[in-house]
Design an enzyme around this catalytic site. Sequence first.
Site, short mmCIF file in Angstrom:
data_model
loop_
_atom_site.label_atom_id
_atom_site.label_comp_id
_atom_site.label_asym_id
_atom_site.label_seq_id
_atom_site.Cartn_x
_atom_site.Cartn_y
_atom_site.Cartn_z
N HIS A 33 0.86 -1.18 0.00
CA HIS A 33 0.00 0.00 0.00
C HIS A 33 0.89 1.23 0.00
CE1 HIS A 33 -3.82 -2.02 1.88
NE2 HIS A 33 -3.30 -2.73 0.89
N GLU A 67 1.10 3.80 1.89
CA GLU A 67 1.67 4.15 3.19
C GLU A 67 2.86 3.27 3.53
OE1 GLU A 67 -1.54 3.50 2.39
OE2 GLU A 67 -2.88 4.18 3.98
N CYS A 81 -5.79 1.86 6.13
CA CYS A 81 -6.45 0.61 6.53
C CYS A 81 -5.82 0.13 7.85
CB CYS A 81 -6.27 -0.43 5.44
SG CYS A 81 -4.60 -1.10 5.31
N CYS A 100 -2.01 -0.67 7.55
CA CYS A 100 -1.19 0.54 7.46
C CYS A 100 -1.18 1.29 8.78
CB CYS A 100 -1.67 1.43 6.33
SG CYS A 100 -1.39 0.68 4.70
#
EC number: 3.5.4.33
Length: 157
Positions: free
Chosen positions: A56, A58, A86, A89
């Site tokens: 992701h 992040e 999420c 993360c």
Amino acid sequence: MTFNIQDHHYMELALELAAQAEAEGEVPVGAILVRDDKIIGQGWNRPIGHHDPTAHAEIVALRDAGRREENYRLPGSTLYVTLEPCPMCAGAIIHARVERVVYAARDPRGGAAGSVFDLLPSDLRFNHRVECEGGLLEMESGERLRQFFRLRRKNKE
């Protein structure tokens, strides 16, 4: 919520990274990690291209910053991300000791900063608190995400 001129600047850069993700066929999410008004990490969604469910935006930005700073702890940093983090993360953000998260669009399906879960900042079970503010350039980010998924659904038909 009060956002300053630097917040706007860095979120605009994160939106540019989201466009990079989209150009690569990824969900358009971008992230910038800043400390002392200097970019120390950046990333965009790459799970499809890297065959990595953890890639992701992040996480990619945290990994980039960790390498650059030669440290897995990133205290005093602010993460700008175009979509609410999420749970995965959020956990990485907490473990990295990021001080602040600024996100654009809320994620009503999996957000961990109050939309679905409330890990950032208010879960008192963690030993680190992250200041968290959402909604900066929410319209721009949200529209990019909606258009991406509209096109994706249309192409599947």
